[in-house]
Design a protein around this motif. Structure first.
Motif, PDB file in Angstrom:
ATOM      1  N   PHE A  93      62.894 -39.822 -94.342  1.00  0.00           N
ATOM      2  CA  PHE A  93      62.360 -40.329 -93.080  1.00  0.00           C
ATOM      3  C   PHE A  93      62.903 -39.618 -91.836  1.00  0.00           C
ATOM      4  O   PHE A  93      62.186 -39.478 -90.847  1.00  0.00           O
ATOM      5  CB  PHE A  93      62.595 -41.841 -92.981  1.00  0.00           C
ATOM      6  CG  PHE A  93      61.880 -42.608 -94.051  1.00  0.00           C
ATOM      7  CD1 PHE A  93      60.500 -42.758 -94.016  1.00  0.00           C
ATOM      8  CD2 PHE A  93      62.568 -43.143 -95.118  1.00  0.00           C
ATOM      9  CE1 PHE A  93      59.821 -43.437 -95.006  1.00  0.00           C
ATOM     10  CE2 PHE A  93      61.907 -43.839 -96.119  1.00  0.00           C
ATOM     11  CZ  PHE A  93      60.533 -43.986 -96.067  1.00  0.00           C
ATOM     12  N   ASP A  94      64.150 -39.195 -91.855  1.00  0.00           N
ATOM     13  CA  ASP A  94      64.719 -38.523 -90.673  1.00  0.00           C
ATOM     14  C   ASP A  94      63.910 -37.299 -90.241  1.00  0.00           C
ATOM     15  O   ASP A  94      63.619 -37.143 -89.056  1.00  0.00           O
ATOM     16  CB  ASP A  94      66.183 -38.142 -90.909  1.00  0.00           C
ATOM     17  CG  ASP A  94      67.123 -39.328 -90.788  1.00  0.00           C
ATOM     18  OD1 ASP A  94      66.691 -40.391 -90.295  1.00  0.00           O
ATOM     19  OD2 ASP A  94      68.297 -39.190 -91.187  1.00  0.00           O
ATOM     20  N   PRO A  95      63.526 -36.408 -91.173  1.00  0.00           N
ATOM     21  CA  PRO A  95      62.712 -35.265 -90.730  1.00  0.00           C
ATOM     22  C   PRO A  95      61.369 -35.689 -90.132  1.00  0.00           C
ATOM     23  O   PRO A  95      60.905 -35.086 -89.153  1.00  0.00           O
ATOM     24  CB  PRO A  95      62.502 -34.449 -92.004  1.00  0.00           C
ATOM     25  CG  PRO A  95      63.548 -34.895 -92.949  1.00  0.00           C
ATOM     26  CD  PRO A  95      63.884 -36.301 -92.583  1.00  0.00           C
ATOM     27  N   LEU A  96      60.748 -36.713 -90.706  1.00  0.00           N
ATOM     28  CA  LEU A  96      59.472 -37.190 -90.160  1.00  0.00           C
ATOM     29  C   LEU A  96      59.645 -37.638 -88.713  1.00  0.00           C
ATOM     30  O   LEU A  96      58.818 -37.335 -87.846  1.00  0.00           O
ATOM     31  CB  LEU A  96      58.921 -38.343 -91.005  1.00  0.00           C
ATOM     32  CG  LEU A  96      58.479 -38.006 -92.428  1.00  0.00           C
ATOM     33  CD1 LEU A  96      58.136 -39.285 -93.196  1.00  0.00           C
ATOM     34  CD2 LEU A  96      57.300 -37.057 -92.429  1.00  0.00           C
ATOM     35  N   LEU A  97      60.730 -38.358 -88.444  1.00  0.00           N
ATOM     36  CA  LEU A  97      61.004 -38.829 -87.082  1.00  0.00           C
ATOM     37  C   LEU A  97      61.328 -37.678 -86.136  1.00  0.00           C
ATOM     38  O   LEU A  97      60.998 -37.729 -84.957  1.00  0.00           O
ATOM     39  CB  LEU A  97      62.172 -39.821 -87.090  1.00  0.00           C
ATOM     40  CG  LEU A  97      61.888 -41.175 -87.734  1.00  0.00           C
ATOM     41  CD1 LEU A  97      63.179 -41.959 -87.904  1.00  0.00           C
ATOM     42  CD2 LEU A  97      60.892 -41.962 -86.904  1.00  0.00           C
ATOM     43  N   ALA A  98      61.977 -36.656 -86.668  1.00  0.00           N
ATOM     44  CA  ALA A  98      62.424 -35.541 -85.827  1.00  0.00           C
ATOM     45  C   ALA A  98      61.346 -34.495 -85.572  1.00  0.00           C
ATOM     46  O   ALA A  98      61.492 -33.655 -84.696  1.00  0.00           O
ATOM     47  CB  ALA A  98      63.635 -34.868 -86.478  1.00  0.00           C
ATOM     48  N   GLY A  99      60.264 -34.516 -86.352  1.00  0.00           N
ATOM     49  CA  GLY A  99      59.219 -33.508 -86.170  1.00  0.00           C
ATOM     50  C   GLY A  99      59.410 -32.293 -87.055  1.00  0.00           C
ATOM     51  O   GLY A  99      58.947 -31.199 -86.737  1.00  0.00           O
ATOM     52  N   SER A 100      60.077 -32.474 -88.170  1.00  0.00           N
ATOM     53  CA  SER A 100      60.269 -31.423 -89.166  1.00  0.00           C
ATOM     54  C   SER A 100      59.583 -31.887 -90.453  1.00  0.00           C
ATOM     55  O   SER A 100      59.511 -33.087 -90.716  1.00  0.00           O
ATOM     56  CB  SER A 100      61.773 -31.218 -89.401  1.00  0.00           C
ATOM     57  OG  SER A 100      62.016 -30.228 -90.373  1.00  0.00           O
ATOM     58  N   VAL A 101      59.093 -30.959 -91.239  1.00  0.00           N
ATOM     59  CA  VAL A 101      58.404 -31.340 -92.479  1.00  0.00           C
ATOM     60  C   VAL A 101      59.436 -31.469 -93.597  1.00  0.00           C
ATOM     61  O   VAL A 101      60.147 -30.510 -93.901  1.00  0.00           O
ATOM     62  CB  VAL A 101      57.336 -30.291 -92.877  1.00  0.00           C
ATOM     63  CG1 VAL A 101      56.698 -30.647 -94.207  1.00  0.00           C
ATOM     64  CG2 VAL A 101      56.289 -30.165 -91.788  1.00  0.00           C
ATOM     65  N   PRO A 102      59.542 -32.659 -94.225  1.00  0.00           N
ATOM     66  CA  PRO A 102      60.480 -32.800 -95.328  1.00  0.00           C
ATOM     67  C   PRO A 102      60.009 -32.025 -96.559  1.00  0.00           C
ATOM     68  O   PRO A 102      58.854 -32.127 -96.951  1.00  0.00           O
ATOM     69  CB  PRO A 102      60.496 -34.296 -95.634  1.00  0.00           C
ATOM     70  CG  PRO A 102      59.621 -34.950 -94.639  1.00  0.00           C
ATOM     71  CD  PRO A 102      58.868 -33.912 -93.899  1.00  0.00           C
ATOM     72  N   VAL A 103      60.913 -31.258 -97.137  1.00  0.00           N
ATOM     73  CA  VAL A 103      60.681 -30.623 -98.434  1.00  0.00           C
ATOM     74  C   VAL A 103      61.455 -31.521 -99.389  1.00  0.00           C
ATOM     75  O   VAL A 103      62.675 -31.452 -99.476  1.00  0.00           O
ATOM     76  CB  VAL A 103      61.196 -29.174 -98.460  1.00  0.00           C
ATOM     77  CG1 VAL A 103      60.991 -28.560 -99.833  1.00  0.00           C
ATOM     78  CG2 VAL A 103      60.494 -28.353 -97.382  1.00  0.00           C
ATOM     79  N   TYR A 104      60.727 -32.398-100.070  1.00  0.00           N
ATOM     80  CA  TYR A 104      61.339 -33.542-100.744  1.00  0.00           C
ATOM     81  C   TYR A 104      61.449 -33.369-102.251  1.00  0.00           C
ATOM     82  O   TYR A 104      60.524 -32.910-102.916  1.00  0.00           O
ATOM     83  CB  TYR A 104      60.511 -34.803-100.449  1.00  0.00           C
ATOM     84  CG  TYR A 104      61.120 -36.058-100.996  1.00  0.00           C
ATOM     85  CD1 TYR A 104      62.177 -36.674-100.337  1.00  0.00           C
ATOM     86  CD2 TYR A 104      60.671 -36.614-102.177  1.00  0.00           C
ATOM     87  CE1 TYR A 104      62.759 -37.817-100.839  1.00  0.00           C
ATOM     88  CE2 TYR A 104      61.248 -37.760-102.687  1.00  0.00           C
ATOM     89  CZ  TYR A 104      62.294 -38.355-102.015  1.00  0.00           C
ATOM     90  OH  TYR A 104      62.861 -39.488-102.521  1.00  0.00           O
ATOM     91  N   ARG A 105      62.604 -33.774-102.749  1.00  0.00           N
ATOM     92  CA  ARG A 105      62.816 -33.880-104.192  1.00  0.00           C
ATOM     93  C   ARG A 105      63.554 -35.186-104.427  1.00  0.00           C
ATOM     94  O   ARG A 105      64.672 -35.373-103.939  1.00  0.00           O
ATOM     95  CB  ARG A 105      63.641 -32.711-104.711  1.00  0.00           C
ATOM     96  CG  ARG A 105      63.841 -32.767-106.234  1.00  0.00           C
ATOM     97  CD  ARG A 105      64.476 -31.473-106.731  1.00  0.00           C
ATOM     98  NE  ARG A 105      64.656 -31.506-108.152  1.00  0.00           N
ATOM     99  CZ  ARG A 105      65.804 -31.830-108.750  1.00  0.00           C
ATOM    100  NH1 ARG A 105      66.851 -32.152-108.025  1.00  0.00           N
ATOM    101  NH2 ARG A 105      65.902 -31.823-110.057  1.00  0.00           N
ATOM    102  N   GLY A 106      62.912 -36.083-105.142  1.00  0.00           N
ATOM    103  CA  GLY A 106      63.528 -37.394-105.376  1.00  0.00           C
ATOM    104  C   GLY A 106      62.579 -38.326-106.090  1.00  0.00           C
ATOM    105  O   GLY A 106      62.073 -37.988-107.154  1.00  0.00           O
TER     106      GLY A 106
END
Length: 197
Positions: free
Chosen positions: A77-90
């Protein structure tokens, strides 16, 4: 193009190997204790500093401590709030927690870290394709908005509602017998001393 904040030594899902392999193929600034190659300029004000730093990068490597259904943390969620695209693994069901299908990049969709790095490097150079990852901000999905609204309700209120709904599904609660020397009886007597008369 890529930033990483990773400090906890917990590695139940192979996140260190994943991060190390990806960092060999795409330039990554790492501010955490793990893979540290950058330092923060100025004082560390916690979450505010982290979000400011994330906002400077196109992508944020967001790898959970563990891979389990529903285990989605601030790393997503932090990247979404900051305006960065999360590259997610989980969490395999992270889609259930996202604001839209194209709001993040799921690392598990790629055959190797090299394939993922190639995609990130190409996407970083294509402003139109990159901008598509922020379309959700104008039209987030209703299921996501419902989850956000639920967070605004106090936890104790959500718990109370969940208990009430469970009791209602089971039917009327049967009264339990409280014996003269049972722990429940002692508890009720203790509480009675503090109740207003």
């Amino acid at each position: 193009p890529l930033v990483l904040f990773q400090s906890a030594p917990i590695d139940r899902g192979g996140r260190y190997a994943c991060a190390a392999a990806l960092m060999r193929h795409v330039r990554t600034d790492s501010y955490g204790r793990m893979f540290n190659n950058r330092t923060l300029a100025g004082p560390d004000l916690g979450q505010a500093t982290k979000r400011t730093m994330l906002s400077r990068y196109k992508f944020t490597l967001a790898i959970e401590n563990s891979i389990a259904p529903d285990y989605v943390t601030e790393k997503f969620f932090d990247p979404l709030l900051a305006g960065s695209v999360p590259v997610y693994r989980g969490a395999p069901n992270v889609r259930d927690f996202s604001p839209g299908p194209k709001s993040y990049i799921d690392a598990s969709d790629f055959g190797s870290p090299r394939d993922l790095a190639r995609y990130l490097n190409d996407l970083a150079g294509d402003e139109t394709a990159y901008a598509a990852y922020f379309a959700w901000r104008d039209n987030p999905e209703k299921a996501f908005l419902d989850k956000v609204a639920a967070i605004d309700e106090a936890q104790i209120a959500r718990l109370g509602r969940a208990v009430r709904e469970r009791v209602e599904r089971r039917g009327v609660m049967r009264p339990r017998t409280i014996y003269p020397f049972s722990p429940a009886r002692r508890l009720f007597r203790s509480l009675a001393r503090f109740s207003p008369t």
